[in-house]
Enzyme design. Structure first.
Site: not given
Ligand SMILES: Cc1cc2nc3c(=O)[nH]c(=O)nc-3n(C[C@H](O)[C@H](O)[C@H](O)COP(=O)(O)O)c2cc1C
Ligand SMILES: Cc1cc2nc3c(=O)[nH]c(=O)nc-3n(C[C@H](O)[C@H](O)[C@H](O)COP(=O)(O)OP(=O)(O)OC[C@H]3O[C@@H](n4cnc5c(N)ncnc54)[C@H](O)[C@@H]3O)c2cc1C
Ligand code: FES
Lengths: 305, 260
Positions: A45-46, A70, A99, A127, A130, A191, A217, A265
């Site tokens: 996680k970030g 969020a 990350n 990252n 965000c 992305i 998603g 993700g």
């Molecule tokens: C709940 C949640 C938390 C996320 N936290 C981060 C994060 O901390 N750092 C980051 O680079 N991306 C974060 N993302 C983005 C995901 O890593 C990813 O780029 C994005 O969800 C698109 O991929 P997906 O459609 O497969 O989920 C987060 C996404 C979600 C849904």
């Protein structure tokens, strides 16, 4: 059984399947569900220089074929990670990637320096995208100058594999990718989430405490694929593709559009075993189509016939 | 507690109230169900529902060890729960369980406890009452609903403790809200457990706080994953943001920042 190994910079991955930051915790949460050693890599996680409480609840709204979040980079900071989480991750035979997020260039650099000291962390994902934090975050990823500035500064402080995660909330993602490449990134991942919004008509209130949030998603896949394809045609460094991948076929589409590896993700929430199923599915596809090596399909999209 | 993903088979489906279904499920190969504790929940996969992208969190309503069955009591309020309500005997349901922490059940034998549930928040109270009774604890249930049609599973509740009810229209038990029930002034309790709409839980918490009674509340914050990886479901507590799915759903009232 085709060869699944791929390389990003000098780093070898046993297969092209990784997990997306913020959707996979620290990985250990999935140990009940899958053998983490089967993953090409997992991105935790970030992580920021200091502890962050994140945004107030509510932080999530479901939308058709996707969700908005969020979270706002809630994490206990890099030192907590090093003392408490890193020891649990050291033993895995997979590339564990941090990350790295921040609000200022100094924060990014300080965090990256600390990551540089961790033997069993062979790469970081920077990252700069965000959408859920007030200062920094996405702001770095939405102009070529600021992207170049932060990537160059981190490049000087970090000598292992540097992946830069790009924001889709820009008018020309290829130019940002080029700026990151120019500044010394070994790879770009894309992305991150798309800025979105959800409203409850009855209460006439937004569904997220921050009003807007990041969409992820299945619904975002066409946009993510388009961006991977555009970036593939603009840079020479390998691309890590993600956004809406729900199964092996989705992952293969990203590889065909030029991604060297993929991340899963949001799909992990619905099926915590999806990552290993995608590894198996890619393998099955390669066998069925007579490929010996996954690298043969990277960027193999047929456009002239 | 190891979390598992498994397909369960619907053994029976009942309609305990107009807008509710009670699904009783078992394993497909007769292997024993994972051990589940009162207060824990499962994440249910909803098939063929285009507007339902994520799983749906549903409490463990009851575990019938003899028959190797787990029960889910579901209020059909949206597309996802309505699709779950369409399942029929023999259908398979993909679940992740057990999730979350649990209610405290190792009290001194003979302790007197009150379990307060409102609406579908009564669901986890049944299994909790059964386990407490097994531990020789003196259980009273206080269940509230809009009207008597929405008071569910009363026969089974009555097996595990004294039963008190309130309805907003007075069609069953005392008229009004649970927090107005006369039992609260008549009896003394050592421990209170509550699950239901937030205003109800807040009112009960206020009562518990004033009387200095230990109180555990079960929260139902919106979840994306259900197993502690997305950080979407947080409740702000005295110790900062805590995940309701993995550090809850059960919280001691003293940890919460609710205005008492
Ligand atoms: C709940 C949640 C938390 C996320 N936290 C981060 C994060 O901390 N750092 C980051 O680079 N991306 C974060 N993302 C983005 C995901 O890593 C990813 O780029 C994005 O969800 C698109 O991929 P997906 O459609 O497969 O989920 C987060 C996404 C979600 C849904
Ligand atoms: C830990 C936990 C345990 C639960 N246990 C049960 C149970 O045993 N039985 C049961 O019937 N329900 C239970 N719920 C609530 C249940 O998960 C939701 O009702 C369900 O997700 C709604 O899905 P849907 O697709 O039918 O409705 P949606 O279309 O998603 O929503 C319909 C309406 O309900 C609201 N809503 C949805 N989820 C929640 C929530 N978590 N809190 C408040 N409002 C919400 C939405 O805002 C919307 O207005 C529980 C929730 C949690 C977090
Ligand atoms: S719902 Fe994902 S952390 Fe609780």
């Amino acid at each position: 059984m085709a060869k699944l190994n791929i390389n990003i910079g000098n780093l070898e991955f046993k297969n092209p399947v990784m997990t997306a930051s913020g959707t996979f915790g620290y990985g250990v949460e999935f140990a009940d569900f899958i053998d983490l050693n089967r993953l090409g890599g997992f991105i935790v996680k970030g992580t920021t220089l200091h502890h962050r409480e994140g945004n107030p609840y509510p932080r999530m709204a479901e939308v058709p074929m996707g969700m908005l979040n969020a979270v706002g980079l809630q994490n206990k900071g890099i030192d907590y990670f090093i003392d408490n989480i890193y020891p649990q991750l050291k033993g895995y035979d997979s590339n564990v990637i941090i990350n790295v997020s921040g609000s200022t260039i100094e924060d990014y650099v300080a965090t990256a320096e600390k990551c540089n000291e961790l033997d069993k962390i062979p790469a970081i994902e920077l990252n700069i995208s965000c959408p859920n934090v007030k200062e920094g975050g996405m702001a770095f990823g939405t102009s070529c100058q600021s992207a170049e500035a932060v990537v160059s500064a981190v490049r000087k402080a970090y000598n292992k594999t540097l992946i830069v995660k790009l924001s889709p909330n820009v008018s020309d993602i290829a130019s940002i990718a080029k700026a990151a490449e120019f500044a010394g990134a070994d790879s770009v991942s894309l992305i991150n989430t798309l800025l979105g919004m959800a409203v409850n008509a009855e209460t006439q209130k937004p569904l997220l405490s921050t009003i807007t949030g990041g969409m992820s998603g299945a619904a975002v896949k066409p946009i993510a694929l388009r961006m991977v394809w555009q970036v593939y045609n603009a840079v020479k460094i390998p691309i890590v593709g993600l956004g809406g991948i729900m199964n092996a076929t989705d992952a293969i589409e990203f590889l065909l559009c030029g991604a060297t590896a993929v991340q899963l993700g949001t799909a992990n929430f619905i099926d915590p075993q999806i990552t290993v199923k995608v590894v198996d599915g890619i393998n099955e596809y390669l066998d069925r189509h007579g490929y010996k090596d996954v690298n043969e399909i990277i960027g193999a999209l047929k456009i002239n016939n | 507690m190891k979390k598992t993903i498994l397909n369960l088979r619907v053994v029976s489906k009942e309609y305990p109230g107009s807008n509710y279904v009670l699904l009783k499920l078992t394993t497909i190969d007769d292997s024993p169900l994972p051990i589940m504790q009162p207060g824990q929940f499962a994440e249910l996969k909803v098939e063929n529902s285009p507007n339902t992208f994520l799983r749906r969190p549903i409490s463990i309503n009851f575990v019938d060890l003899e028959k190797n069955q787990v029960w889910f009591l579901i209020q059909m309020i949206g597309d996802g729960t309505r699709k779950l309500g369409d399942l029929i005997e023999g259908d398979l349901l993909n679940v992740i369980l057990p999730l979350g922490n649990k209610f405290t059940t190792d009290l001194k034998p003979g302790s007197k406890v009150l379990l307060v549930g409102g609406g579908v928040g009564t669901a986890p109270m049944l299994y909790l009452g059964a386990v407490l009774k097994q531990n020789s604890i003196n259980v009273s249930f206080l269940l509230g609903a809009r009207d008597k049609e929405a008071l569910l599973q009363l026969d089974i509740f009555a097996k595990y403790g004294d039963l008190y009810t309130t309805t907003e229209d007075g069609s069953h038990g005392e008229k009004g809200y649970v927090v107005d029930h006369s039992i609260l002034n008549k009896e003394e309790f050592d421990f209170i457990y509550t699950c239901g709409p937030k205003p109800m839980m807040m009112a009960i918490s206020k009562y518990a706080d004033q009387k200095n009674i230990e109180c555990e509340v079960s929260l139902e914050n919106k979840m994306a994953c259900g197993f502690g990886v997305c950080l979407c479901c947080v409740e702000n507590t005295k110790e900062g943001h805590k995940c309701v799915c993995s550090e809850g759903p059960v919280f001691n009232l003293k940890k919460l920042l609710w205005q008492n």
